[in-house]
Design an enzyme around this catalytic site. Structure first.
Site, short mmCIF file in Angstrom:
data_model
loop_
_atom_site.label_atom_id
_atom_site.label_comp_id
_atom_site.label_asym_id
_atom_site.label_seq_id
_atom_site.Cartn_x
_atom_site.Cartn_y
_atom_site.Cartn_z
N GLY A 172 51.72 56.04 42.34
CA GLY A 172 51.01 55.43 41.22
C GLY A 172 49.48 55.51 41.28
O GLY A 172 48.82 55.48 40.25
N GLU A 222 44.78 51.67 44.76
CA GLU A 222 46.14 51.33 44.34
C GLU A 222 46.25 51.26 42.82
O GLU A 222 45.26 51.03 42.13
CB GLU A 222 46.51 49.94 44.90
N ASP A 223 47.47 51.42 42.31
CA ASP A 223 47.70 51.23 40.88
C ASP A 223 47.75 49.75 40.52
O ASP A 223 47.14 49.31 39.56
CB ASP A 223 48.98 51.95 40.42
N ASP A 250 50.66 43.34 43.32
CA ASP A 250 51.58 42.36 42.76
C ASP A 250 51.71 41.23 43.81
O ASP A 250 50.83 40.38 43.89
CB ASP A 250 52.90 43.11 42.49
N PHE A 281 55.88 42.95 33.63
CA PHE A 281 56.12 44.29 34.16
C PHE A 281 55.48 45.31 33.23
O PHE A 281 55.72 45.30 32.02
CB PHE A 281 57.61 44.56 34.31
N VAL A 282 54.65 46.17 33.78
CA VAL A 282 53.91 47.13 32.96
C VAL A 282 54.11 48.57 33.45
O VAL A 282 54.47 48.79 34.61
CB VAL A 282 52.39 46.81 32.96
P1 IMP Z 1 53.50 44.52 45.86
O1 IMP Z 1 53.84 45.07 47.21
O2 IMP Z 1 54.42 43.42 45.43
O3 IMP Z 1 52.05 44.14 45.71
O4 IMP Z 1 53.83 45.65 44.81
C1 IMP Z 1 53.11 46.82 44.76
C2 IMP Z 1 53.95 47.93 44.19
O5 IMP Z 1 55.02 47.48 43.35
C3 IMP Z 1 53.05 48.76 43.29
O6 IMP Z 1 52.38 49.77 44.03
C4 IMP Z 1 54.03 49.30 42.28
O7 IMP Z 1 54.64 50.48 42.78
C5 IMP Z 1 55.09 48.21 42.16
N1 IMP Z 1 54.84 47.31 41.01
C6 IMP Z 1 54.49 46.01 41.04
N2 IMP Z 1 54.34 45.51 39.80
C7 IMP Z 1 54.60 46.53 38.95
C8 IMP Z 1 54.61 46.65 37.52
O8 IMP Z 1 54.34 45.71 36.74
N3 IMP Z 1 54.93 47.88 37.02
C9 IMP Z 1 55.23 48.95 37.82
N4 IMP Z 1 55.23 48.87 39.15
C10 IMP Z 1 54.92 47.68 39.72
#
Ligand code: IMP
Length: 179
Positions: free
Chosen positions: A48, A102-103, A106, A155-156
């Site tokens: 991403g 990062e994209d 979350d 979710f996006v």
């Molecule tokens: P985290 O480890 O929970 O911070 O999640 C990070 C990863 O989850 C991101 O790099 C994305 O690949 C995925 N992710 C989290 N939220 C979204 C969303 O709203 N859309 C798409 N991918 C997401």
């Protein structure tokens, strides 16, 4: 921007390209100021992170390097649970100023694993730049230094973000339609 269907889910326009670009522009100014006197190593997190890395870097009037890494997750033993491993890092980062790109952040689990792996290699500093942040969900202590836009807990997809592999190429950001 019209609604789109990816697999079984519908998504509606949420953040337009112009708004996103303006936000990236502002972040780029902050990043450029912070690293005006050093040669940072930007580390895009695939898949991403390719979009934000590209959009951010082309707006930076500083000397810098760019590399890409991937986070591979696999299930370890029962006691270790899911294990994340940083793969593809070939550069020597000892003493370097590293900016992880990062994209989206979350829960912060992914970024925490990345930062822990990088710390072992003794960089001069580690900063995080993320296109999007969900502050309502983020619970970690690691500061997210540069954020283009904060969004609610929805979710996006689009601009690098996917739903099960689809949607990364959509311009702007789309949010899921709950039905
Ligand atoms: P985290 O480890 O929970 O911070 O999640 C990070 C990863 O989850 C991101 O790099 C994305 O690949 C995925 N992710 C989290 N939220 C979204 C969303 O709203 N859309 C798409 N991918 C997401």
């Amino acid at each position: 921007m019209d609604k789109v269907i990816l697999h079984d889910k519908q998504f509606e326009p949420f953040i337009g390209v112009a708004e996103l670009n303006a936000a990236i522009e502002k972040v780029a100014e902050k990043v450029a100021t912070r690293y005006a006197d050093s040669v940072p190593l930007f580390m895009g997190v695939l898949n991403g992170g390719y979009f934000f890395a590209s959009e951010l870097l082309k707006r930076l009037p500083i000397t810098c390097e760019i590399t890409f890494v991937k986070v591979a997750s696999y299930h370890g033993t029962k006691s270790t649970g899911t294990v994340s491993q940083l793969i593809g890092l070939n550069e020597r980062i000892t003493g370097r100023h590293v900016v992880v790109v990062e994209d989206i952040v979350d829960t912060g689990n992914t970024i925490e694993h990345i930062v822990e792996s990088l710390r072992e290699k003794n960089p001069a500093s580690i900063a995080i730049a993320s296109l999007l942040l969900k502050p309502e969900v983020y619970r970690k202590k690691i500061p997210i230094d540069f954020v283009a836009m904060e969004i609610p807990n929805v979710f996006v997809v689009g601009s690098g973000l996917d739903h099960d592999g689809l949607g990364r190429n959509l311009p702007g950001i789309y949010r899921i339609v709950n039905n």
